[in-house]
Design a protein around this motif. Sequence first.
Motif, mmCIF file in Angstrom:
data_model
loop_
_atom_site.group_PDB
_atom_site.id
_atom_site.type_symbol
_atom_site.label_atom_id
_atom_site.label_comp_id
_atom_site.label_asym_id
_atom_site.label_seq_id
_atom_site.Cartn_x
_atom_site.Cartn_y
_atom_site.Cartn_z
ATOM 1 N N THR A 180 0.842 -1.188 0.000
ATOM 2 C CA THR A 180 0.000 0.000 0.000
ATOM 3 C C THR A 180 0.882 1.244 0.000
ATOM 4 O O THR A 180 2.056 1.187 0.396
ATOM 5 C CB THR A 180 -0.905 0.042 1.231
ATOM 6 N N PRO A 181 0.353 2.380 -0.445
ATOM 7 C CA PRO A 181 1.147 3.614 -0.370
ATOM 8 C C PRO A 181 1.637 3.910 1.043
ATOM 9 O O PRO A 181 2.774 4.365 1.221
ATOM 10 C CB PRO A 181 0.162 4.684 -0.858
ATOM 11 N N GLU A 182 0.807 3.628 2.038
ATOM 12 C CA GLU A 182 1.204 3.876 3.419
ATOM 13 C C GLU A 182 2.390 3.007 3.814
ATOM 14 O O GLU A 182 3.332 3.467 4.486
ATOM 15 C CB GLU A 182 0.025 3.622 4.360
ATOM 16 N N GLU A 183 2.367 1.741 3.385
ATOM 17 C CA GLU A 183 3.487 0.840 3.682
ATOM 18 C C GLU A 183 4.758 1.313 2.994
ATOM 19 O O GLU A 183 5.854 1.269 3.575
ATOM 20 C CB GLU A 183 3.143 -0.582 3.231
ATOM 21 N N ALA A 184 4.633 1.758 1.750
ATOM 22 C CA ALA A 184 5.814 2.210 1.006
ATOM 23 C C ALA A 184 6.427 3.447 1.647
ATOM 24 O O ALA A 184 7.644 3.536 1.833
ATOM 25 C CB ALA A 184 5.430 2.490 -0.445
ATOM 26 N N LEU A 185 5.590 4.408 1.997
ATOM 27 C CA LEU A 185 6.106 5.645 2.562
ATOM 28 C C LEU A 185 6.699 5.438 3.950
ATOM 29 O O LEU A 185 7.544 6.220 4.396
ATOM 30 C CB LEU A 185 4.994 6.693 2.609
ATOM 31 N N ALA A 186 6.284 4.374 4.632
ATOM 32 C CA ALA A 186 6.824 4.062 5.956
ATOM 33 C C ALA A 186 7.968 3.060 5.904
ATOM 34 O O ALA A 186 8.553 2.739 6.941
ATOM 35 C CB ALA A 186 5.710 3.516 6.852
ATOM 36 N N SER A 187 8.300 2.560 4.720
ATOM 37 C CA SER A 187 9.350 1.542 4.590
ATOM 38 C C SER A 187 10.711 2.156 4.886
ATOM 39 O O SER A 187 10.881 3.383 4.848
ATOM 40 C CB SER A 187 9.351 0.949 3.178
ATOM 41 N N MET A 189 13.228 2.290 3.050
ATOM 42 C CA MET A 189 13.983 2.551 1.829
ATOM 43 C C MET A 189 14.556 3.957 1.781
ATOM 44 O O MET A 189 15.714 4.152 1.404
ATOM 45 C CB MET A 189 13.088 2.322 0.605
ATOM 46 N N VAL A 190 13.762 4.961 2.162
ATOM 47 C CA VAL A 190 14.266 6.330 2.085
ATOM 48 C C VAL A 190 15.463 6.519 3.009
ATOM 49 O O VAL A 190 16.424 7.230 2.676
ATOM 50 C CB VAL A 190 13.150 7.349 2.386
ATOM 51 N N GLY A 191 15.458 5.835 4.166
ATOM 52 C CA GLY A 191 16.596 5.916 5.073
ATOM 53 C C GLY A 191 17.803 5.165 4.563
ATOM 54 O O GLY A 191 18.935 5.651 4.648
ATOM 55 N N LEU A 192 17.571 3.956 4.011
ATOM 56 C CA LEU A 192 18.681 3.158 3.487
ATOM 57 C C LEU A 192 19.367 3.875 2.326
ATOM 58 O O LEU A 192 20.599 3.887 2.224
ATOM 59 C CB LEU A 192 18.164 1.792 3.026
ATOM 60 N N LEU A 193 18.572 4.456 1.442
ATOM 61 C CA LEU A 193 19.145 5.190 0.324
ATOM 62 C C LEU A 193 19.744 6.516 0.767
ATOM 63 O O LEU A 193 20.755 6.968 0.238
ATOM 64 C CB LEU A 193 18.063 5.467 -0.728
ATOM 65 N N GLU A 217 17.202 17.932 2.474
ATOM 66 C CA GLU A 217 15.772 17.629 2.406
ATOM 67 C C GLU A 217 15.541 16.291 1.706
ATOM 68 O O GLU A 217 16.107 16.037 0.636
ATOM 69 C CB GLU A 217 15.060 18.741 1.638
ATOM 70 N N SER A 218 14.732 15.433 2.312
ATOM 71 C CA SER A 218 14.374 14.140 1.726
ATOM 72 C C SER A 218 12.888 14.143 1.382
ATOM 73 O O SER A 218 12.062 14.468 2.240
ATOM 74 C CB SER A 218 14.670 12.993 2.700
ATOM 75 N N LEU A 219 12.563 13.767 0.151
ATOM 76 C CA LEU A 219 11.169 13.695 -0.286
ATOM 77 C C LEU A 219 10.944 12.367 -0.976
ATOM 78 O O LEU A 219 11.845 11.825 -1.629
ATOM 79 C CB LEU A 219 10.846 14.828 -1.269
ATOM 80 N N GLN A 220 9.750 11.811 -0.849
ATOM 81 C CA GLN A 220 9.419 10.600 -1.591
ATOM 82 C C GLN A 220 7.977 10.667 -2.067
ATOM 83 O O GLN A 220 7.114 11.257 -1.415
ATOM 84 C CB GLN A 220 9.663 9.346 -0.755
ATOM 85 N N GLU A 221 7.748 10.042 -3.228
ATOM 86 C CA GLU A 221 6.428 9.990 -3.834
ATOM 87 C C GLU A 221 6.164 8.566 -4.306
ATOM 88 O O GLU A 221 7.108 7.813 -4.573
ATOM 89 C CB GLU A 221 6.340 10.930 -5.036
ATOM 90 N N VAL A 222 4.907 8.204 -4.437
ATOM 91 C CA VAL A 222 4.544 6.894 -4.973
ATOM 92 C C VAL A 222 3.482 7.064 -6.053
ATOM 93 O O VAL A 222 2.725 8.035 -6.063
ATOM 94 C CB VAL A 222 4.004 5.941 -3.885
ATOM 95 N N ALA A 223 3.453 6.114 -6.971
ATOM 96 C CA ALA A 223 2.358 5.982 -7.935
ATOM 97 C C ALA A 223 1.798 4.574 -7.789
ATOM 98 O O ALA A 223 2.547 3.621 -7.526
ATOM 99 C CB ALA A 223 2.847 6.220 -9.360
ATOM 100 N N VAL A 224 0.504 4.436 -7.961
ATOM 101 C CA VAL A 224 -0.147 3.136 -7.793
ATOM 102 C C VAL A 224 -0.643 2.610 -9.129
ATOM 103 O O VAL A 224 -0.816 3.358 -10.101
ATOM 104 C CB VAL A 224 -1.319 3.223 -6.797
ATOM 105 N N ALA A 225 -0.854 1.313 -9.172
ATOM 106 C CA ALA A 225 -1.382 0.675 -10.383
ATOM 107 C C ALA A 225 -2.857 1.025 -10.555
ATOM 108 O O ALA A 225 -3.613 1.087 -9.581
ATOM 109 C CB ALA A 225 -1.205 -0.836 -10.290
ATOM 110 N N THR A 226 -3.249 1.253 -11.805
ATOM 111 C CA THR A 226 -4.668 1.465 -12.111
ATOM 112 C C THR A 226 -5.294 0.213 -12.714
ATOM 113 O O THR A 226 -6.515 0.101 -12.770
ATOM 114 C CB THR A 226 -4.842 2.636 -13.089
ATOM 115 N N GLN A 227 -4.434 -0.712 -13.177
ATOM 116 C CA GLN A 227 -4.847 -2.026 -13.654
ATOM 117 C C GLN A 227 -3.797 -3.032 -13.176
ATOM 118 O O GLN A 227 -2.688 -2.634 -12.805
ATOM 119 C CB GLN A 227 -4.946 -2.064 -15.190
ATOM 120 N N PRO A 228 -4.115 -4.326 -13.179
ATOM 121 C CA PRO A 228 -3.094 -5.302 -12.777
ATOM 122 C C PRO A 228 -1.843 -5.191 -13.653
ATOM 123 O O PRO A 228 -1.936 -5.102 -14.877
ATOM 124 C CB PRO A 228 -3.800 -6.647 -12.975
#
Length: 358
Positions: A180-187, A189-193, A217-228
């Motif tokens: 989920t977007p929430e899981e990704a933004l809380a992962s 990854m942004v810290g590891l990178l 400054e650290s920023l992150q964005e996500v995009a989600v699938a609209t179809q499988p």
Amino acid sequence: MTTDGGTRVIQWATGGVGKAAIEGVLAHPELELVGAWVHSADKHGQDVGVLAGLDPVGVTATTSIDEILAMDADCVVYSPLVADEAQVVALLRSGKNVVTPVGWVYPNPASSQAVEDACREGGVSLHGTGIHPGGITERFPLMVSAISAQVTHVRAEEFSDIRTYGAPDVVRHVMAFGGTPEEALASPMVGLLGSGFKASVRMVVAEMGFDADPRIESLQEVAVATQPIDSPIGVIEPGLVAARRFHWRALVDGVPVVTATVNWYMGEEHLDPPWEFGPEGERFEVEVTGDPDVKVTFKGLQPETIEEGLVRNPGIVVTANHCVNAIPYVVAAEPGVRTYLDLPLLAGRAAPHLGAHR
């Protein structure tokens, strides 16, 4: 310390970068592969060439750190998934130079005293390198900036199809693709990178003299699938993360002056927002805004197809090559932590059938 056979090199870990580094060392006329450390018990005792998908080379891998520390070698290419400072300190104290793509690109002196002391004790050097972070984010921007003046912004950016990255567990559970977007933004990854990319940004800021805010400054964005979306980690269902974008920016009075950006997509179709690579496709870019503006585009660092990338990803290979080609220069350097700013121009070497050593 070198031998008549050349600079003696140990490979630490035989994942994607490690295998490519083994190839690079074997092809380099000034280097001699003498050992390898492996994590998995099933790799212990195997020929290192076979582990890298090559013909046997007569060098045996070991899981014993003590064996590696006792080995007569000049340099270790240290490429585990995550760095362990205690391991690096031990390698340096044993009198082995270390070149690594997993840290120390531009370390903060306040937090790198242990490795600096180990370098002095062992009479050797530590050099962090790679490609992104690494050459794309520091070496090449600084080089390109030399032909501009009155620079107001420096940008280093990657555009890659993450489906070609052959580490499904990392893509799924660390990068959080398919979550989920929430899981990704809380992962994590942004810290590891971030540790690597922030160091890259700080190097450019310091060398070019920007009066930037010390906080990157650290920023992150996500995009989600609209179809499988079919992917190597399984089908990504609508509403789940199918693309990620990270930015690290140094600011002067709130305005970005140095930016490092990563764009990782599961392809370009069926994304919300509708992110695309653009007409230039997958690439790395370095852009300097100044007098004049200068932009360099790097192609060939991403595979032509997903299938090719899962077998041998050029991005992994160039990361390893940047490490391997640095070895002679690092071994020749004065003891200490050595960044790009401390070393001369690095160069690759001619193919064996075209070189002076043939």
